[in-house]
Write a protein that holds these residues in place. Structure first.
Motif, PDB file in Angstrom:
ATOM      1  N   GLY A  84       0.800  -1.188  -0.210  1.00  0.00           N
ATOM      2  CA  GLY A  84       0.088   0.065   0.003  1.00  0.00           C
ATOM      3  C   GLY A  84       0.840   1.208  -0.105  1.00  0.00           C
ATOM      4  N   ARG A  85       1.157   1.867   1.279  1.00  0.00           N
ATOM      5  CA  ARG A  85       1.932   3.097   1.568  1.00  0.00           C
ATOM      6  C   ARG A  85       3.669   2.798   0.813  1.00  0.00           C
ATOM      7  NH1 ARG A  85       5.408   4.947   4.923  1.00  0.00           N
ATOM      8  NH2 ARG A  85       5.273   3.636   6.447  1.00  0.00           N
ATOM      9  N   VAL A  86       3.909   1.446   1.409  1.00  0.00           N
ATOM     10  CA  VAL A  86       5.162   1.012   0.803  1.00  0.00           C
ATOM     11  C   VAL A  86       5.334  -0.153   0.144  1.00  0.00           C
ATOM     12  CG1 VAL A  86       6.279   2.524   2.891  1.00  0.00           C
ATOM     13  CG2 VAL A  86       5.717   0.180   3.298  1.00  0.00           C
ATOM     14  N   ALA A  87       6.558  -0.321  -0.552  1.00  0.00           N
ATOM     15  CA  ALA A  87       6.667  -1.693  -1.093  1.00  0.00           C
ATOM     16  C   ALA A  87       7.020  -2.557  -0.061  1.00  0.00           C
ATOM     17  CB  ALA A  87       7.772  -1.509  -2.594  1.00  0.00           C
ATOM     18  N   THR A  88       6.853  -3.790  -0.387  1.00  0.00           N
ATOM     19  CA  THR A  88       7.686  -4.740   0.511  1.00  0.00           C
ATOM     20  C   THR A  88       9.164  -4.827   0.166  1.00  0.00           C
ATOM     21  OG1 THR A  88       7.968  -7.169   1.176  1.00  0.00           O
ATOM     22  CG2 THR A  88       6.953  -6.764  -1.046  1.00  0.00           C
ATOM     23  N   LEU A  89       9.975  -5.028   1.254  1.00  0.00           N
ATOM     24  CA  LEU A  89      11.291  -5.318   1.424  1.00  0.00           C
ATOM     25  C   LEU A  89      11.665  -6.484   0.338  1.00  0.00           C
ATOM     26  CD1 LEU A  89      12.802  -4.420   4.552  1.00  0.00           C
ATOM     27  CD2 LEU A  89      13.043  -2.876   2.471  1.00  0.00           C
ATOM     28  N   ARG A  90      10.789  -7.400   0.120  1.00  0.00           N
ATOM     29  CA  ARG A  90      10.902  -8.576  -0.760  1.00  0.00           C
ATOM     30  C   ARG A  90      11.228  -7.902  -2.289  1.00  0.00           C
ATOM     31  NH1 ARG A  90      10.573 -13.470   0.772  1.00  0.00           N
ATOM     32  NH2 ARG A  90      10.257 -14.116  -1.411  1.00  0.00           N
ATOM     33  N   ASP A  91      10.605  -7.079  -2.537  1.00  0.00           N
ATOM     34  CA  ASP A  91      10.901  -6.399  -3.840  1.00  0.00           C
ATOM     35  C   ASP A  91      12.325  -6.067  -4.070  1.00  0.00           C
ATOM     36  OD1 ASP A  91       8.372  -6.800  -4.556  1.00  0.00           O
ATOM     37  OD2 ASP A  91       7.597  -4.400  -4.346  1.00  0.00           O
ATOM     38  N   ARG A  92      13.021  -5.929  -3.051  1.00  0.00           N
ATOM     39  CA  ARG A  92      14.658  -5.407  -2.979  1.00  0.00           C
ATOM     40  C   ARG A  92      15.581  -6.478  -2.977  1.00  0.00           C
ATOM     41  NH1 ARG A  92      15.193  -0.459   1.219  1.00  0.00           N
ATOM     42  NH2 ARG A  92      13.420   1.008   0.060  1.00  0.00           N
ATOM     43  N   MET A  93      14.822  -7.687  -2.576  1.00  0.00           N
ATOM     44  CA  MET A  93      15.872  -8.733  -2.175  1.00  0.00           C
ATOM     45  C   MET A  93      16.406  -9.628  -3.664  1.00  0.00           C
ATOM     46  SD  MET A  93      13.273 -10.358   0.722  1.00  0.00           S
ATOM     47  CE  MET A  93      13.851 -12.053   0.441  1.00  0.00           C
ATOM     48  N   PRO A  94      17.659  -9.858  -3.389  1.00  0.00           N
ATOM     49  CA  PRO A  94      18.490 -10.575  -4.501  1.00  0.00           C
ATOM     50  C   PRO A  94      17.725 -12.090  -4.681  1.00  0.00           C
ATOM     51  CG  PRO A  94      19.945 -10.345  -2.719  1.00  0.00           C
ATOM     52  CD  PRO A  94      18.643  -9.725  -2.405  1.00  0.00           C
ATOM     53  N   ASP A  95      17.803 -12.619  -5.942  1.00  0.00           N
ATOM     54  CA  ASP A  95      17.149 -13.980  -6.144  1.00  0.00           C
ATOM     55  C   ASP A  95      17.392 -15.024  -4.937  1.00  0.00           C
ATOM     56  OD1 ASP A  95      15.850 -12.940  -8.254  1.00  0.00           O
ATOM     57  OD2 ASP A  95      17.312 -13.598  -9.826  1.00  0.00           O
ATOM     58  N   ASP A  96      18.630 -15.075  -4.654  1.00  0.00           N
ATOM     59  CA  ASP A  96      18.842 -16.134  -3.614  1.00  0.00           C
ATOM     60  C   ASP A  96      18.212 -15.722  -2.066  1.00  0.00           C
ATOM     61  OD1 ASP A  96      20.716 -13.740  -2.943  1.00  0.00           O
ATOM     62  OD2 ASP A  96      21.740 -15.227  -1.664  1.00  0.00           O
ATOM     63  N   PHE A 111       3.528  -8.603  11.438  1.00  0.00           N
ATOM     64  CA  PHE A 111       4.855  -8.821  11.022  1.00  0.00           C
ATOM     65  C   PHE A 111       4.807 -10.105   9.838  1.00  0.00           C
ATOM     66  CE2 PHE A 111       6.787  -6.696  14.502  1.00  0.00           C
ATOM     67  CZ  PHE A 111       7.892  -6.001  14.188  1.00  0.00           C
ATOM     68  N   THR A 112       5.489  -9.548   8.473  1.00  0.00           N
ATOM     69  CA  THR A 112       5.404 -10.675   7.491  1.00  0.00           C
ATOM     70  C   THR A 112       6.867 -11.091   7.497  1.00  0.00           C
ATOM     71  OG1 THR A 112       3.751  -9.316   6.674  1.00  0.00           O
ATOM     72  CG2 THR A 112       4.987 -10.965   5.187  1.00  0.00           C
ATOM     73  N   SER A 113       7.139 -12.224   7.488  1.00  0.00           N
ATOM     74  CA  SER A 113       8.454 -12.949   7.489  1.00  0.00           C
ATOM     75  C   SER A 113       9.000 -12.789   5.991  1.00  0.00           C
ATOM     76  CB  SER A 113       8.551 -14.453   7.761  1.00  0.00           C
ATOM     77  OG  SER A 113       9.724 -14.962   7.591  1.00  0.00           O
ATOM     78  N   LEU A 114      10.472 -12.251   5.910  1.00  0.00           N
ATOM     79  CA  LEU A 114      11.043 -11.858   4.706  1.00  0.00           C
ATOM     80  C   LEU A 114      11.776 -13.155   4.288  1.00  0.00           C
ATOM     81  CD1 LEU A 114      11.840  -8.046   5.414  1.00  0.00           C
ATOM     82  CD2 LEU A 114      10.559  -9.194   3.695  1.00  0.00           C
ATOM     83  N   TYR A 115      12.736 -13.781   5.341  1.00  0.00           N
ATOM     84  CA  TYR A 115      13.660 -14.764   4.811  1.00  0.00           C
ATOM     85  C   TYR A 115      14.022 -15.329   6.062  1.00  0.00           C
ATOM     86  CZ  TYR A 115      17.496 -11.552   5.730  1.00  0.00           C
ATOM     87  OH  TYR A 115      18.244 -10.613   6.181  1.00  0.00           O
ATOM     88  N   GLN A 116      14.454 -16.524   6.149  1.00  0.00           N
ATOM     89  CA  GLN A 116      15.288 -17.265   7.197  1.00  0.00           C
ATOM     90  C   GLN A 116      16.427 -17.991   6.559  1.00  0.00           C
ATOM     91  OE1 GLN A 116      13.370 -19.038  10.400  1.00  0.00           O
ATOM     92  NE2 GLN A 116      15.188 -20.583  10.717  1.00  0.00           N
ATOM     93  N   LEU A 117      17.681 -17.658   7.035  1.00  0.00           N
ATOM     94  CA  LEU A 117      18.838 -18.348   6.699  1.00  0.00           C
ATOM     95  C   LEU A 117      19.466 -18.936   8.032  1.00  0.00           C
ATOM     96  CD1 LEU A 117      20.528 -15.361   4.780  1.00  0.00           C
ATOM     97  CD2 LEU A 117      19.168 -17.190   3.935  1.00  0.00           C
ATOM     98  N   GLU A 120      20.227 -15.781  10.597  1.00  0.00           N
ATOM     99  CA  GLU A 120      19.667 -14.766  10.520  1.00  0.00           C
ATOM    100  C   GLU A 120      18.136 -14.795   9.978  1.00  0.00           C
ATOM    101  OE1 GLU A 120      20.268 -11.042   7.915  1.00  0.00           O
ATOM    102  OE2 GLU A 120      22.043 -12.350   7.125  1.00  0.00           O
ATOM    103  N   TRP A 121      17.443 -14.020  10.432  1.00  0.00           N
ATOM    104  CA  TRP A 121      15.906 -13.980  10.158  1.00  0.00           C
ATOM    105  C   TRP A 121      15.301 -12.534  10.195  1.00  0.00           C
ATOM    106  CZ3 TRP A 121      11.536 -12.823  13.141  1.00  0.00           C
ATOM    107  CH2 TRP A 121      10.240 -13.183  12.519  1.00  0.00           C
ATOM    108  N   ALA A 122      14.421 -12.154   9.124  1.00  0.00           N
ATOM    109  CA  ALA A 122      14.066 -10.917   9.263  1.00  0.00           C
ATOM    110  C   ALA A 122      12.371 -10.877   8.865  1.00  0.00           C
ATOM    111  CB  ALA A 122      14.816 -10.033   8.051  1.00  0.00           C
ATOM    112  N   ALA A 123      11.530 -10.091   9.487  1.00  0.00           N
ATOM    113  CA  ALA A 123      10.239  -9.755   9.119  1.00  0.00           C
ATOM    114  C   ALA A 123      10.091  -8.271   8.950  1.00  0.00           C
ATOM    115  CB  ALA A 123       9.333 -10.348  10.234  1.00  0.00           C
ATOM    116  N   GLU A 124       8.910  -7.991   8.475  1.00  0.00           N
ATOM    117  CA  GLU A 124       9.032  -6.419   8.109  1.00  0.00           C
ATOM    118  C   GLU A 124       7.304  -6.208   8.609  1.00  0.00           C
ATOM    119  OE1 GLU A 124       8.716  -4.892   4.420  1.00  0.00           O
ATOM    120  OE2 GLU A 124       7.827  -6.891   3.456  1.00  0.00           O
ATOM    121  N   LEU A 125       7.035  -5.006   9.013  1.00  0.00           N
ATOM    122  CA  LEU A 125       5.766  -4.533   9.206  1.00  0.00           C
ATOM    123  C   LEU A 125       5.880  -3.085   8.814  1.00  0.00           C
ATOM    124  CD1 LEU A 125       4.084  -4.376  12.694  1.00  0.00           C
ATOM    125  CD2 LEU A 125       4.719  -2.152  11.830  1.00  0.00           C
ATOM    126  N   ALA A 126       4.659  -2.844   8.424  1.00  0.00           N
ATOM    127  CA  ALA A 126       4.304  -1.207   7.637  1.00  0.00           C
ATOM    128  C   ALA A 126       3.094  -0.767   8.315  1.00  0.00           C
ATOM    129  CB  ALA A 126       4.689  -0.883   6.322  1.00  0.00           C
TER     130      ALA A 126
END
Length: 194
Positions: A84-96, A111-117, A120-126
């Motif tokens: 909506g107001r912002v694009a998800t950070l998934r749009d910035r993520m490299p393919d891997d 929060f929405t989970s972005l990735y887990q390695l 490290e693990w990251a999730a976003e909220l807007a």
């Protein structure tokens, strides 16, 4: 325990690649002693938490007041979130990173989970106030073991978001973070006995 920001910025986390325009707000050592490779246990512990239930009444009051104000003033409407107001950070993520698992999913959470390695693990909220990232990592504790570490990155939405972050600062440090860390610690101990 609150940590220097360099404990996050000094490590080669992948989140740096996609959230370079976010401000590092806080870094915390989590009360989660363990061995190598226990990030999945940490993320499962956090995803199973029902915070602020079990927290002191004042923390629950402040937490619930925030969400009621958000509903009243429309701060948390979908149009203010990712997509909506912002694009998800998934749009910035490299393919891997896009191919990395996104578990755990935080059911019922904002929060929405972005990735887990592996470490490290990251999730976003807007919402209307900020776009934020919760970054969990699994790091050596300096005494031969490991522990979790939590970093909070934020991108305030204009003057309103900046004012909002300043207004909630004392509540975060005096009430919310101490209660959250105790809740994480209880969940961590319970997961060891499961």
């Amino acid at each position: 325990m609150r940590l220097p920001k360099s404990d996050h910025t000094g490590r080669p986390w992948r989140i740096h690649e996609i959230a370079g325009d976010f401000k590092l707000e806080d870094v915390w050592a989590l009360p989660t002693p363990g061995g190598p490779g226990e990030l999945p246990r940490l993320t499962a512990t956090i995803s199973a938490m029902e915070f602020p239930e079990g927290a002191p009444p004042l923390v629950r009051l402040v937490w619930n007041a925030r969400w009621k104000l958000g509903a009243l003033f429309g701060w948390d409407r979908d149009k203010h979130g990712t997509g909506g107001r912002v694009a998800t950070l998934r749009d910035r993520m490299p393919d891997d990173l896009r191919r990395a698992p996104t578990d755990p999913r935080l059911d019922g959470d904002a929060f929405t989970s972005l990735y887990q390695l592996e470490d490290e693990w990251a999730a976003e909220l807007a919402n209307r106030t900020v776009h934020t990232v919760m970054h969990l990592s699994w790091v050596p504790d300096g005494s031969g073991g490991y522990r979790g570490q939590m970093a909070v990155l934020v991108k305030p939405n204009g003057w309103f978001g900046t004012a909002y972050m300043a207004a909630i600062l004392p509540f975060r440090y005096l009430l919310v973070y101490p209660a959250l860390l105790r809740t994480i610690e209880r969940g961590w101990k319970a997961s060891a006995n499961a």
